[in-house]
Scaffold this motif. Structure first.
Motif, mmCIF file in Angstrom:
data_model
loop_
_atom_site.group_PDB
_atom_site.id
_atom_site.type_symbol
_atom_site.label_atom_id
_atom_site.label_comp_id
_atom_site.label_asym_id
_atom_site.label_seq_id
_atom_site.Cartn_x
_atom_site.Cartn_y
_atom_site.Cartn_z
ATOM 1 N N SER A 1 0.853 -1.186 0.000
ATOM 2 C CA SER A 1 0.000 0.000 0.000
ATOM 3 C C SER A 1 0.888 1.235 0.000
ATOM 4 O O SER A 1 1.982 1.232 0.564
ATOM 5 N N TYR A 2 0.401 2.293 -0.648
ATOM 6 C CA TYR A 2 1.166 3.504 -0.909
ATOM 7 C C TYR A 2 0.338 4.708 -0.458
ATOM 8 O O TYR A 2 -0.504 5.200 -1.210
ATOM 9 N N PRO A 3 0.556 5.195 0.771
ATOM 10 C CA PRO A 3 -0.315 6.237 1.318
ATOM 11 C C PRO A 3 -0.283 7.566 0.577
ATOM 12 O O PRO A 3 -1.256 8.310 0.636
ATOM 13 N N GLN A 4 0.776 7.872 -0.151
ATOM 14 C CA GLN A 4 0.869 9.165 -0.843
ATOM 15 C C GLN A 4 0.572 9.088 -2.337
ATOM 16 O O GLN A 4 0.547 10.115 -3.008
ATOM 17 N N ASP A 5 0.365 7.895 -2.869
ATOM 18 C CA ASP A 5 0.205 7.739 -4.312
ATOM 19 C C ASP A 5 -1.012 6.893 -4.643
ATOM 20 O O ASP A 5 -1.420 6.028 -3.859
ATOM 21 N N ASP A 6 -1.582 7.121 -5.822
ATOM 22 C CA ASP A 6 -2.723 6.342 -6.305
ATOM 23 C C ASP A 6 -2.206 5.029 -6.882
ATOM 24 O O ASP A 6 -2.120 4.837 -8.102
ATOM 25 N N LEU A 7 -1.828 4.136 -5.977
ATOM 26 C CA LEU A 7 -1.197 2.880 -6.366
ATOM 27 C C LEU A 7 -1.448 1.855 -5.285
ATOM 28 O O LEU A 7 -1.445 2.169 -4.088
ATOM 29 N N GLN A 8 -1.693 0.641 -5.711
ATOM 30 C CA GLN A 8 -1.700 -0.510 -4.816
ATOM 31 C C GLN A 8 -1.080 -1.673 -5.572
ATOM 32 O O GLN A 8 -1.064 -1.676 -6.792
ATOM 33 N N ALA A 9 -0.556 -2.636 -4.820
ATOM 34 C CA ALA A 9 0.162 -3.743 -5.442
ATOM 35 C C ALA A 9 -0.226 -5.060 -4.766
ATOM 36 O O ALA A 9 -0.437 -5.098 -3.559
ATOM 37 N N VAL A 10 -0.283 -6.101 -5.572
ATOM 38 C CA VAL A 10 -0.521 -7.455 -5.077
ATOM 39 C C VAL A 10 0.543 -8.345 -5.698
ATOM 40 O O VAL A 10 0.787 -8.266 -6.908
ATOM 41 N N MET A 11 1.162 -9.182 -4.877
ATOM 42 C CA MET A 11 2.159 -10.114 -5.383
ATOM 43 C C MET A 11 1.443 -11.289 -6.036
ATOM 44 O O MET A 11 0.738 -12.041 -5.374
ATOM 45 N N GLY A 12 1.601 -11.387 -7.342
ATOM 46 C CA GLY A 12 1.005 -12.487 -8.094
ATOM 47 C C GLY A 12 2.037 -13.567 -8.374
ATOM 48 O O GLY A 12 3.201 -13.446 -7.961
ATOM 49 N N PRO A 13 1.665 -14.615 -9.088
ATOM 50 C CA PRO A 13 2.599 -15.706 -9.368
ATOM 51 C C PRO A 13 3.787 -15.272 -10.217
ATOM 52 O O PRO A 13 4.840 -15.889 -10.176
ATOM 53 N N ASN A 14 3.630 -14.187 -10.984
ATOM 54 C CA ASN A 14 4.711 -13.713 -11.854
ATOM 55 C C ASN A 14 5.266 -12.369 -11.407
ATOM 56 O O ASN A 14 5.876 -11.657 -12.203
ATOM 57 N N GLY A 15 5.048 -12.015 -10.159
ATOM 58 C CA GLY A 15 5.566 -10.748 -9.641
ATOM 59 C C GLY A 15 4.455 -9.792 -9.259
ATOM 60 O O GLY A 15 3.284 -10.161 -9.188
ATOM 61 N N TRP A 16 4.844 -8.546 -9.019
ATOM 62 C CA TRP A 16 3.896 -7.530 -8.562
ATOM 63 C C TRP A 16 2.929 -7.130 -9.664
ATOM 64 O O TRP A 16 3.320 -6.932 -10.816
ATOM 65 N N VAL A 17 1.646 -6.993 -9.290
ATOM 66 C CA VAL A 17 0.606 -6.482 -10.166
ATOM 67 C C VAL A 17 0.133 -5.169 -9.557
ATOM 68 O O VAL A 17 -0.313 -5.135 -8.404
ATOM 69 N N PHE A 18 0.253 -4.075 -10.328
ATOM 70 C CA PHE A 18 -0.077 -2.739 -9.838
ATOM 71 C C PHE A 18 -1.390 -2.257 -10.423
ATOM 72 O O PHE A 18 -1.649 -2.443 -11.621
ATOM 73 N N THR A 19 -2.202 -1.634 -9.572
ATOM 74 C CA THR A 19 -3.446 -1.011 -10.007
ATOM 75 C C THR A 19 -3.589 0.331 -9.298
ATOM 76 O O THR A 19 -2.877 0.622 -8.336
ATOM 77 N N HIS A 20 -4.552 1.125 -9.787
ATOM 78 C CA HIS A 20 -4.961 2.314 -9.051
ATOM 79 C C HIS A 20 -5.655 1.842 -7.775
ATOM 80 O O HIS A 20 -6.068 0.681 -7.665
ATOM 81 N N LYS A 21 -5.846 2.722 -6.814
ATOM 82 C CA LYS A 21 -6.488 2.348 -5.550
ATOM 83 C C LYS A 21 -7.929 1.909 -5.760
ATOM 84 O O LYS A 21 -8.451 1.140 -4.963
ATOM 85 N N ASP A 22 -8.564 2.338 -6.854
ATOM 86 C CA ASP A 22 -9.941 1.912 -7.141
ATOM 87 C C ASP A 22 -9.971 0.572 -7.876
ATOM 88 O O ASP A 22 -11.045 0.091 -8.256
ATOM 89 N N GLY A 23 -8.805 -0.043 -8.095
ATOM 90 C CA GLY A 23 -8.725 -1.341 -8.745
ATOM 91 C C GLY A 23 -8.515 -1.298 -10.245
ATOM 92 O O GLY A 23 -8.288 -2.337 -10.872
ATOM 93 N N GLN A 24 -8.591 -0.111 -10.852
ATOM 94 C CA GLN A 24 -8.394 0.001 -12.300
ATOM 95 C C GLN A 24 -6.918 -0.255 -12.636
ATOM 96 O O GLN A 24 -6.031 0.213 -11.934
ATOM 97 N N PRO A 25 -6.661 -0.997 -13.709
ATOM 98 C CA PRO A 25 -5.261 -1.273 -14.085
ATOM 99 C C PRO A 25 -4.549 -0.034 -14.610
ATOM 100 O O PRO A 25 -5.180 0.901 -15.081
ATOM 101 N N TYR A 26 -3.231 -0.075 -14.519
ATOM 102 C CA TYR A 26 -2.406 0.969 -15.121
ATOM 103 C C TYR A 26 -2.155 0.626 -16.554
ATOM 104 O O TYR A 26 -2.202 -0.485 -16.985
#
Length: 159
Positions: free
Chosen positions: A134-159
Protein backbone atom coordinates in the motif's frame (compact mmCIF):
# COMPACT_ATOMS: atom_id res chain seq x y z
CA UNK A 1 22.04 -31.47 -1.23
CA UNK A 2 23.28 -28.91 -3.72
CA UNK A 3 27.01 -28.59 -4.16
CA UNK A 4 28.77 -25.61 -5.68
CA UNK A 5 32.28 -24.77 -6.68
CA UNK A 6 34.10 -22.80 -3.97
CA UNK A 7 34.59 -19.83 -6.31
CA UNK A 8 30.79 -19.49 -6.83
CA UNK A 9 29.90 -19.40 -3.14
CA UNK A 10 31.12 -15.85 -2.55
CA UNK A 11 31.55 -12.72 -4.64
CA UNK A 12 32.38 -9.06 -4.12
CA UNK A 13 28.89 -7.49 -3.88
CA UNK A 14 29.89 -4.50 -6.00
CA UNK A 15 30.82 -6.91 -8.83
CA UNK A 16 27.28 -8.30 -9.05
CA UNK A 17 25.46 -7.18 -12.19
CA UNK A 18 23.03 -4.31 -11.98
CA UNK A 19 19.37 -5.25 -12.19
CA UNK A 20 18.44 -4.71 -15.83
CA UNK A 21 15.02 -3.19 -15.14
CA UNK A 22 15.31 -0.23 -12.73
CA UNK A 23 11.75 -0.59 -11.40
CA UNK A 24 8.55 -2.62 -11.63
CA UNK A 25 6.36 0.43 -10.98
CA UNK A 26 4.12 1.67 -13.79
CA UNK A 27 4.48 5.27 -14.97
CA UNK A 28 4.28 7.91 -13.64
CA UNK A 29 6.15 6.20 -10.77
CA UNK A 30 8.73 4.26 -12.82
CA UNK A 31 10.68 7.39 -13.74
CA UNK A 32 10.99 8.38 -10.06
CA UNK A 33 13.33 5.38 -9.63
CA UNK A 34 15.82 6.58 -12.28
CA UNK A 35 18.40 7.54 -9.63
CA UNK A 36 18.38 4.08 -8.02
CA UNK A 37 20.63 1.14 -8.92
CA UNK A 38 20.14 -2.34 -7.50
CA UNK A 39 22.43 -5.34 -7.48
CA UNK A 40 20.18 -8.31 -6.72
CA UNK A 41 22.49 -10.38 -4.53
CA UNK A 42 20.19 -13.04 -3.08
CA UNK A 43 19.03 -14.27 -6.48
CA UNK A 44 22.64 -14.85 -7.56
CA UNK A 45 22.90 -17.57 -4.94
CA UNK A 46 19.44 -19.06 -5.52
CA UNK A 47 17.97 -17.76 -2.25
CA UNK A 48 14.22 -18.40 -2.23
CA UNK A 49 12.98 -17.34 1.24
CA UNK A 50 14.36 -13.80 1.31
CA UNK A 51 15.88 -11.24 -1.02
CA UNK A 52 19.03 -9.17 -0.58
CA UNK A 53 19.92 -6.13 -2.67
CA UNK A 54 22.92 -3.83 -2.68
CA UNK A 55 21.30 -0.52 -3.59
CA UNK A 56 22.82 2.82 -4.60
CA UNK A 57 20.81 6.05 -4.53
CA UNK A 58 22.31 8.90 -6.48
CA UNK A 59 21.58 12.45 -5.24
CA UNK A 60 17.82 13.03 -5.44
CA UNK A 61 17.10 9.29 -5.58
CA UNK A 62 14.38 7.35 -3.78
CA UNK A 63 14.54 3.74 -2.59
CA UNK A 64 10.88 3.19 -3.43
CA UNK A 65 7.63 5.05 -3.14
CA UNK A 66 6.47 5.51 0.46
CA UNK A 67 4.99 2.07 1.12
CA UNK A 68 4.21 -0.71 3.57
CA UNK A 69 3.85 -4.45 3.05
CA UNK A 70 0.96 -6.53 4.38
CA UNK A 71 3.01 -9.71 4.96
CA UNK A 72 6.67 -9.09 4.19
CA UNK A 73 9.23 -7.69 6.61
CA UNK A 74 12.05 -5.42 5.41
CA UNK A 75 15.42 -4.39 6.84
CA UNK A 76 18.02 -1.87 5.63
CA UNK A 77 21.65 -1.33 6.67
CA UNK A 78 23.41 1.86 5.59
CA UNK A 79 26.93 1.37 4.20
CA UNK A 80 27.70 4.81 2.69
CA UNK A 81 26.11 8.24 2.67
CA UNK A 82 23.41 9.98 4.69
CA UNK A 83 19.90 9.06 3.51
CA UNK A 84 16.71 10.37 5.07
CA UNK A 85 14.34 7.70 6.33
CA UNK A 86 10.88 9.02 5.48
CA UNK A 87 7.92 7.38 7.22
CA UNK A 88 4.28 8.18 7.73
CA UNK A 89 5.15 9.09 11.34
CA UNK A 90 8.17 11.33 10.69
CA UNK A 91 11.69 11.51 9.28
CA UNK A 92 15.14 10.55 10.55
CA UNK A 93 18.59 11.20 9.10
CA UNK A 94 20.60 7.96 8.84
CA UNK A 95 24.36 7.47 8.54
CA UNK A 96 26.74 4.57 7.83
CA UNK A 97 26.40 1.80 10.39
CA UNK A 98 22.74 2.57 11.13
CA UNK A 99 19.96 0.14 10.32
CA UNK A 100 16.16 0.15 10.29
CA UNK A 101 13.53 -2.56 10.23
CA UNK A 102 9.94 -2.55 9.05
CA UNK A 103 7.62 -5.32 10.25
CA UNK A 104 4.80 -6.26 7.91
CA UNK A 105 1.74 -4.03 8.24
CA UNK A 106 3.58 -1.44 10.30
CA UNK A 107 4.89 1.99 9.33
CA UNK A 108 5.09 3.11 5.68
CA UNK A 109 8.68 3.91 4.73
CA UNK A 110 11.20 4.90 2.07
CA UNK A 111 14.77 6.20 1.90
CA UNK A 112 15.46 9.48 0.09
CA UNK A 113 18.88 10.87 -0.81
CA UNK A 114 18.72 14.61 -0.20
CA UNK A 115 22.52 15.00 -0.24
CA UNK A 116 25.08 15.64 -2.97
CA UNK A 117 26.79 12.23 -2.57
CA UNK A 118 25.65 8.68 -3.26
CA UNK A 119 23.99 6.51 -0.63
CA UNK A 120 24.71 2.76 -0.57
CA UNK A 121 22.80 0.28 1.58
CA UNK A 122 21.80 -3.34 1.90
CA UNK A 123 18.10 -4.12 1.81
CA UNK A 124 16.76 -7.46 2.96
CA UNK A 125 13.18 -8.63 2.74
CA UNK A 126 11.33 -11.89 3.07
CA UNK A 127 9.24 -13.37 0.29
CA UNK A 128 6.05 -14.35 2.09
CA UNK A 129 3.42 -15.26 -0.54
CA UNK A 130 0.25 -13.22 -0.85
CA UNK A 131 1.89 -9.93 0.06
CA UNK A 132 0.23 -6.63 -0.80
CA UNK A 133 1.79 -3.19 -0.97
CA UNK A 134 0.00 0.00 0.00
CA UNK A 135 1.17 3.50 -0.91
CA UNK A 136 -0.32 6.24 1.32
CA UNK A 137 0.87 9.16 -0.84
CA UNK A 138 0.20 7.74 -4.31
CA UNK A 139 -2.72 6.34 -6.30
CA UNK A 140 -1.20 2.88 -6.37
CA UNK A 141 -1.70 -0.51 -4.82
CA UNK A 142 0.16 -3.74 -5.44
CA UNK A 143 -0.52 -7.46 -5.08
CA UNK A 144 2.16 -10.11 -5.38
CA UNK A 145 1.01 -12.49 -8.09
CA UNK A 146 2.60 -15.71 -9.37
CA UNK A 147 4.71 -13.71 -11.85
CA UNK A 148 5.57 -10.75 -9.64
CA UNK A 149 3.90 -7.53 -8.56
CA UNK A 150 0.61 -6.48 -10.17
CA UNK A 151 -0.08 -2.74 -9.84
CA UNK A 152 -3.45 -1.01 -10.01
CA UNK A 153 -4.96 2.31 -9.05
CA UNK A 154 -6.49 2.35 -5.55
CA UNK A 155 -9.94 1.91 -7.14
CA UNK A 156 -8.73 -1.34 -8.75
CA UNK A 157 -8.39 0.00 -12.30
CA UNK A 158 -5.26 -1.27 -14.09
CA UNK A 159 -2.41 0.97 -15.12
Amino acid sequence: MKTSEPNTLAIRASDAPLRTKPSNYPEPFFSRMAKREKRVLGDLFGLKNFGVNLTRLHPGGESALLHRHSKQDEFVYILEGMPTLVTDVGEKQLEPGMCAGFPAGDVAHQLVNRTETDVVYLEIGDRTPGDEGSYPQDDLQAVMGPNGWVFTHKDGQPY
